[in-house]
Design a protein around this motif. Structure first.
Motif, PDB file in Angstrom:
ATOM      1  N   LYS A  38     -25.731  17.581  40.562  1.00 63.85           N
ATOM      2  CA  LYS A  38     -25.930  16.185  40.189  1.00 63.85           C
ATOM      3  C   LYS A  38     -26.131  15.312  41.438  1.00 63.85           C
ATOM      4  O   LYS A  38     -25.458  15.497  42.454  1.00 63.85           O
ATOM      5  N   GLY A  39     -27.054  14.367  41.325  1.00 63.34           N
ATOM      6  CA  GLY A  39     -27.273  13.404  42.392  1.00 63.34           C
ATOM      7  C   GLY A  39     -28.241  13.861  43.463  1.00 63.34           C
ATOM      8  O   GLY A  39     -28.546  13.094  44.391  1.00 63.34           O
ATOM      9  N   ILE A  40     -28.754  15.078  43.360  1.00 63.21           N
ATOM     10  CA  ILE A  40     -29.647  15.610  44.400  1.00 63.21           C
ATOM     11  C   ILE A  40     -30.982  14.865  44.398  1.00 63.21           C
ATOM     12  O   ILE A  40     -31.504  14.496  45.455  1.00 63.21           O
ATOM     13  N   ALA A  41     -31.537  14.631  43.213  1.00 68.53           N
ATOM     14  CA  ALA A  41     -32.814  13.908  43.111  1.00 68.53           C
ATOM     15  C   ALA A  41     -32.669  12.491  43.659  1.00 68.53           C
ATOM     16  O   ALA A  41     -33.558  11.984  44.361  1.00 68.53           O
ATOM     17  N   GLU A  42     -31.532  11.857  43.358  1.00 66.87           N
ATOM     18  CA  GLU A  42     -31.298  10.499  43.845  1.00 66.87           C
ATOM     19  C   GLU A  42     -31.163  10.478  45.366  1.00 66.87           C
ATOM     20  O   GLU A  42     -31.649   9.543  46.033  1.00 66.87           O
TER      21      GLU A  42
END
Length: 314
Positions: free
Chosen positions: A230-234
């Motif tokens: 989670k949060g990698i794309a962001e």
């Protein structure tokens, strides 16, 4: 053109590995390789990842590699590991964590030892990045050993630098005193599912208010949970936003120019150091060094004599 450089430009993976080994071993042909490869560099996006031990840097990098590959981007990784005090080689913990990517032709991973570099980033690390750049990697990630005053050298290589923190990382205020604020272009709050995440987020925000409130770029704070991907794309979008800001503001060219100027000074320093060590270990200074050891002459006098000799010779 050196044959290794020709092979690197042709996409030969083994040539890349050999060239980096030449760099680490200070091979006699290293300078020729770096000179030949230089015109083909400057295209990759250089990303720095640093943070205190245990913050989850390598886990974050592992997930980031997977995300970038899904975006059809090729990736090079230089993991700067602590140098073994016994063998002088890098401790390969980071490579073990990233083993899922070893068979991917679009990914090239190399661990390198700090080799006692005061900045934690050996000069050879910068040169290895240049090889990966010429090899055609779209993104090159440099993961450093840890955070502290000695890690500030990452500013002299990366276009964008992320500092990875986690809620269990200890006294955030003390960490900021070590100079993190000066190197962070964005913050990654990893392990964001742990208690204390919101407290850490507020602390970072407060530090930004104090230190960088007048800066044109305010480092964003991105929460990630690498175990859940989670949060990698962001996080990657934050890197892209910073890269866009650098180019639109003209700061990108200034940073690249500053890095190259710093590198000239480092190369000169390295060559002078090599000349000094070679002379002091030679026969001409053997007796003089024995006199120093017996305290018959002082080190300052010998150093001045050698410097005068080197200047006269050049």
């Amino acid at each position: 053109m050196h044959t290794l450089v020709e092979r690197i430009l042709a996409g030969d993976r083994r040539a890349v590995a050999r060239a980096i080994s030449y760099i680490e071993d200070d091979h006699p042909e290293k300078k020729e390789i770096l000179q030949d490869v230089f015109p083909y560099t400057g295209k990759a996006f250089l990303v720095g990842i640093t943070g205190s031990p245990g913050a989850g840097k390598s886990s974050f990098v592992d997930k980031l590699i997977g995300y970038l590959r899904k975006q059809s981007l090729t990736v090079g990784i230089i993991a700067v590991d602590p140098t073994s005090p016994f063998t002088g080689g890098a401790i390969l913990g980071d490579r073990i964590r990233m083993q899922d990517h070893f068979l991917d032709e679009g990914v090239f991973i190399r661990s390198m030892g700090t080799r006692g570099s005061l900045g934690g980033l050996a000069r050879s690390t910068k040169e290895a990045v240049r090889i990966l750049d010429a090899y055609g990697k779209d993104v090159i990630i440099i993961e450093t050993v840890g955070v502290g005053q000695s890690e500030l050298d990452i500013m002299n290589i990366a276009d964008s630098t992320a500092v990875v923190l986690n809620p269990g990382g200890g006294d955030t205020v003390q960490a900021f005193k070590a100079g993190i604020m000066e190197i962070a272009d964005l913050f990654i709050l990893n392990k964001a599912d742990l208690p204390g995440t919101e407290k850490l987020f507020r602390e970072v925000e407060q530090m930004l208010d104090l230190v960088k409130h007048n800066a044109p770029w305010r480092p964003p704070i991105v929460k990630t949970i690498t175990l859940q991907n989670k949060g990698i794309a962001e996080a990657w979008q934050a890197f892209l936003d910073h890269n866009e800001y650098l180019k639109e503001s003209g700061e990108w060219e200034k940073r690249r120019a500053s890095h190259l100027k710093e590198e000239v000074a480092e190369i000169v320093e390295h060559e002078v150091h090599r000349l000094v060590v070679t002379n002091l270990r030679g026969e001409a200074y053997k007796e003089t060094m024995e006199q120093v050891a017996r305290r018959e002459v002082n080190p300052y006098e010998v150093a001045d004599r050698l410097l005068r000799q080197l200047v006269k010779e050049k």
